[in-house]
Scaffold this motif. Structure first.
Motif, PDB file in Angstrom:
ATOM      1  N   ASP A 250      11.806   2.220-136.252  1.00  0.00           N
ATOM      2  CA  ASP A 250      11.281   2.816-135.029  1.00  0.00           C
ATOM      3  C   ASP A 250      11.255   1.825-133.869  1.00  0.00           C
ATOM      4  N   ILE A 251      10.911   0.595-134.213  1.00  0.00           N
ATOM      5  CA  ILE A 251      10.930  -0.436-133.157  1.00  0.00           C
ATOM      6  C   ILE A 251      12.336  -0.510-132.577  1.00  0.00           C
ATOM      7  N   PHE A 252      13.294  -0.543-133.471  1.00  0.00           N
ATOM      8  CA  PHE A 252      14.678  -0.665-133.036  1.00  0.00           C
ATOM      9  C   PHE A 252      15.124   0.517-132.179  1.00  0.00           C
ATOM     10  N   GLU A 253      14.605   1.680-132.535  1.00  0.00           N
ATOM     11  CA  GLU A 253      14.978   2.892-131.800  1.00  0.00           C
ATOM     12  C   GLU A 253      14.346   2.916-130.404  1.00  0.00           C
ATOM     13  N   HIS A 254      13.102   2.477-130.307  1.00  0.00           N
ATOM     14  CA  HIS A 254      12.364   2.649-129.060  1.00  0.00           C
ATOM     15  C   HIS A 254      12.406   1.450-128.114  1.00  0.00           C
ATOM     16  N   ALA A 255      12.608   0.260-128.647  1.00  0.00           N
ATOM     17  CA  ALA A 255      12.481  -0.925-127.797  1.00  0.00           C
ATOM     18  C   ALA A 255      13.657  -1.063-126.837  1.00  0.00           C
ATOM     19  N   PRO A 256      13.378  -1.427-125.592  1.00  0.00           N
ATOM     20  CA  PRO A 256      14.478  -1.681-124.664  1.00  0.00           C
ATOM     21  C   PRO A 256      15.255  -2.935-125.077  1.00  0.00           C
ATOM     22  N   GLU A 257      16.438  -3.064-124.516  1.00  0.00           N
ATOM     23  CA  GLU A 257      17.282  -4.189-124.882  1.00  0.00           C
ATOM     24  C   GLU A 257      16.552  -5.524-124.650  1.00  0.00           C
ATOM     25  N   GLY A 258      16.649  -6.392-125.618  1.00  0.00           N
ATOM     26  CA  GLY A 258      16.012  -7.703-125.477  1.00  0.00           C
ATOM     27  C   GLY A 258      14.570  -7.737-125.963  1.00  0.00           C
ATOM     28  N   TYR A 259      14.011  -6.563-126.330  1.00  0.00           N
ATOM     29  CA  TYR A 259      12.589  -6.519-126.683  1.00  0.00           C
ATOM     30  C   TYR A 259      12.239  -6.282-128.156  1.00  0.00           C
ATOM     31  N   PRO A 260      13.170  -5.902-129.028  1.00  0.00           N
ATOM     32  CA  PRO A 260      12.758  -5.591-130.401  1.00  0.00           C
ATOM     33  C   PRO A 260      11.982  -6.713-131.097  1.00  0.00           C
ATOM     34  N   ILE A 261      12.433  -7.944-130.915  1.00  0.00           N
ATOM     35  CA  ILE A 261      11.764  -9.050-131.613  1.00  0.00           C
ATOM     36  C   ILE A 261      10.318  -9.206-131.133  1.00  0.00           C
ATOM     37  N   THR A 262      10.145  -9.127-129.823  1.00  0.00           N
ATOM     38  CA  THR A 262       8.789  -9.266-129.275  1.00  0.00           C
ATOM     39  C   THR A 262       7.881  -8.183-129.857  1.00  0.00           C
ATOM     40  N   ILE A 263       8.378  -6.959-129.851  1.00  0.00           N
ATOM     41  CA  ILE A 263       7.546  -5.846-130.325  1.00  0.00           C
ATOM     42  C   ILE A 263       7.335  -5.952-131.832  1.00  0.00           C
ATOM     43  N   MET A 264       8.381  -6.352-132.537  1.00  0.00           N
ATOM     44  CA  MET A 264       8.225  -6.526-133.977  1.00  0.00           C
ATOM     45  C   MET A 264       7.127  -7.558-134.274  1.00  0.00           C
ATOM     46  N   ARG A 265       7.135  -8.631-133.522  1.00  0.00           N
ATOM     47  CA  ARG A 265       6.146  -9.677-133.784  1.00  0.00           C
ATOM     48  C   ARG A 265       4.738  -9.216-133.419  1.00  0.00           C
ATOM     49  N   ARG A 266       4.640  -8.386-132.380  1.00  0.00           N
ATOM     50  CA  ARG A 266       3.322  -7.812-132.071  1.00  0.00           C
ATOM     51  C   ARG A 266       2.844  -6.938-133.228  1.00  0.00           C
ATOM     52  N   MET A 267       3.767  -6.214-133.853  1.00  0.00           N
ATOM     53  CA  MET A 267       3.386  -5.385-135.008  1.00  0.00           C
ATOM     54  C   MET A 267       2.960  -6.277-136.179  1.00  0.00           C
ATOM     55  N   PHE A 268       3.697  -7.363-136.408  1.00  0.00           N
ATOM     56  CA  PHE A 268       3.302  -8.319-137.461  1.00  0.00           C
ATOM     57  C   PHE A 268       1.835  -8.748-137.233  1.00  0.00           C
ATOM     58  N   TYR A 269       1.576  -9.149-135.995  1.00  0.00           N
ATOM     59  CA  TYR A 269       0.226  -9.654-135.670  1.00  0.00           C
ATOM     60  C   TYR A 269      -0.830  -8.564-135.827  1.00  0.00           C
ATOM     61  N   ARG A 270      -0.493  -7.348-135.397  1.00  0.00           N
ATOM     62  CA  ARG A 270      -1.474  -6.245-135.505  1.00  0.00           C
ATOM     63  C   ARG A 270      -1.826  -5.997-136.976  1.00  0.00           C
ATOM     64  N   ILE A 271      -0.783  -5.914-137.805  1.00  0.00           N
ATOM     65  CA  ILE A 271      -1.009  -5.608-139.221  1.00  0.00           C
ATOM     66  C   ILE A 271      -1.746  -6.764-139.897  1.00  0.00           C
ATOM     67  N   ALA A 272      -1.305  -7.978-139.602  1.00  0.00           N
ATOM     68  CA  ALA A 272      -1.951  -9.153-140.212  1.00  0.00           C
ATOM     69  C   ALA A 272      -3.419  -9.228-139.798  1.00  0.00           C
ATOM     70  N   THR A 273      -3.692  -8.896-138.551  1.00  0.00           N
ATOM     71  CA  THR A 273      -5.082  -8.948-138.064  1.00  0.00           C
ATOM     72  C   THR A 273      -5.943  -7.956-138.841  1.00  0.00           C
ATOM     73  N   LYS A 274      -5.423  -6.738-139.001  1.00  0.00           N
ATOM     74  CA  LYS A 274      -6.214  -5.731-139.730  1.00  0.00           C
ATOM     75  C   LYS A 274      -6.413  -6.130-141.187  1.00  0.00           C
ATOM     76  N   LEU A 275      -5.362  -6.626-141.799  1.00  0.00           N
ATOM     77  CA  LEU A 275      -5.496  -7.037-143.199  1.00  0.00           C
ATOM     78  C   LEU A 275      -6.509  -8.181-143.315  1.00  0.00           C
TER      79      LEU A 275
END
Ligand code: ATP
Ligand code: MG
Length: 395
Positions: A250-275
């Motif tokens: 989904d990140i890959f589908e929705h993220a604008p060019e140049g942004y997937p990694i940034t958004i992916m890492r934000r998701m990593f941080y969000r999930i890690a924070t909750k865990l």
């Protein structure tokens, strides 16, 4: 000729001296870690003191024990000790034997009297022991730069001759620094980051984001192998494996060019924070290092860090790559880390990743789909492995 085999190992704490009131806690934690690491040597006995810990070898060979001790966080150095009764003639005999065995040209005796009731002062003992060495060998005294420094401590239970020191890793005992949730990728950096944390007394639980079938299951074997190496420093490590594939797509589908990694890492941080919060772990850690890749600029870290309220510990943040590689080689993780398995970052890496991503663009993209429910699913379906030192079987 009396025995030159050490009876004791004397453990020097190094920076523990700075810890004031907490000292007892640090020493007890260190003693527990030492006993655990040496549990297969059943003959050893321990004397845990405020200034040093002593291990009585009871005839065990010291070499393999020194090897293990030299990797335990919180140990600054280890001295083998030849112990004799604090009788001047016995001390002369021991000093002579040590000098003859060393076969050097210059020496100095350096006595410390920790038993202040001992009838002779340090200066007297130094001279008393030096005399027979000068008389019976070709040694000369060199007070500034002796080849043989005969270090002697007079304690109330005997005279301790300290042999050549083995250096330890220093740092602080594992467990005294609390625990972090470490984002572990299987690459070179995150394994070294784990070591740096453990060396400072911090325990880890690891979280890994896997995107099968885009990432191979070989990655998990690789991470397990890395953690086995790290078991040397932390004997039991939990590894949480998160199924990241759907969110990744989904990140890959929705993220604008140049942004997937940034958004992916934000998701990593969000999930890690909750865990982490669900486990009462109060900090995250990563192997991020400034300038290595585009997601690791200050601007980028700022945008990524925005999603978490937990402190993020980044032990390698200003290390250069060569230094990290050297450490990985020393640690024994390098060969494992470079095994060619794809990780989520390398597969989904955009051609022109942003070095200065804009928060507005990121937020706008993230508002386009319901990632929160995907995060909930991920947090409800993860798998935990426990990586433990394998107990050596006697059979
Ligand atoms: P490493 O050598 O540790 O993989 P790297 O230089 O390849 O680091 P990135 O891939 O950008 O850099 O990752 C930076 C950090 O993000 C890693 O050190 C790790 O802490 C975390 N990380 C990256 N990928 C993952 C993953 N799949 N699961 C968990 N954490 C990850
Ligand atoms: Mg990586």
């Amino acid at each position: 000729m009396s025995n030159l085999k050490p009876q004791l190992l004397m453990i020097h704490y190094g920076e523990l001296t700075l810890k004031g009131k907490n000292r007892r806690y640090f020493i007890n934690t260190l003693a527990r870690n030492i006993k655990h690491a040496l549990k297969s040597f059943t003959k050893l006995t321990y004397n845990v003191r405020y200034d040093h810990t002593y291990i009585n070898l009871h005839g065990e060979d010291e070499a393999p024990i020194l090897e293990i001790l030299s990797e335990i966080a919180g140990i600054y150095a280890i001295s083998p000790v030849i112990k004799v009764d604090a009788d001047l003639e016995l001390m002369v005999e021991a000093a002579l034997n040590i000098a003859k065995a060393k076969n050097a040209k210059t020496f100095k005796v350096e006595t410390k009297r920790s038993d202040k009731s001992y009838p002779y002062n340090s200066d007297y003992i130094n001279r008393y022991l030096a005399g027979p060495i000068l008389k019976n060998t070709d040694y000369k005294v060199d007070v500034h730069n002796p080849e043989l420094l005969l270090k002697l401590i007079i304690k109330n239970d005997g005279a301790y001759f300290l042999g050549d020191q083995t250096k330890g890793v220093g740092g602080l005992p594992l467990g005294t620094g609390g625990k972090v949730l470490m984002l572990l990728s299987g690459g070179i950096d995150s394994a070294v980051a784990c070591y740096e944390l453990m060396r400072r007394g911090i325990e880890i639980e690891a979280i890994h984001f896997a995107s099968p079938p885009y990432t191979s299951t070989g990655v998990i074997d690789k991470i397990t192998d890395l953690l086995r190496v790290l078991n040397k420093f932390q004997p039991r490590i939990k590894l949480h494996i998160m199924h990241f594939t759907d969110l990744q797509l989904d990140i890959f589908e929705h993220a604008p060019e140049g942004y997937p990694i940034t958004i992916m890492r934000r998701m990593f941080y969000r999930i890690a924070t909750k865990l982490a919060k669900s486990k009462r772990i109060v900090a995250l850690a990563t192997g991020e290092s400034l300038g290595q890749v585009s997601s690791q600029t200050l601007n980028s870290l700022n945008v990524i860090n925005e999603v978490t309220t937990l402190p993020v510990i980044r032990p390698l943040i200003v290390f250069d790559k060569q230094k990290i590689i050297n450490k990985a080689v020393d640690l024994g993780t390098y060969e494992i880390s470079i095994r060619p398995f794809e990780d989520a970052c390398t597969i989904f890496a955009p051609i022109n990743p942003k070095t200065a991503p804009k928060l507005k663009v990121v937020r706008n993209s993230e508002s386009k789909w319901d990632y929160e429910s995907q995060i909930e699913t991920i947090l409800n379906t993860y798998k935990t492995l426990i990586i433990e030192e394998e107990d050596e079987s006697i059979f």
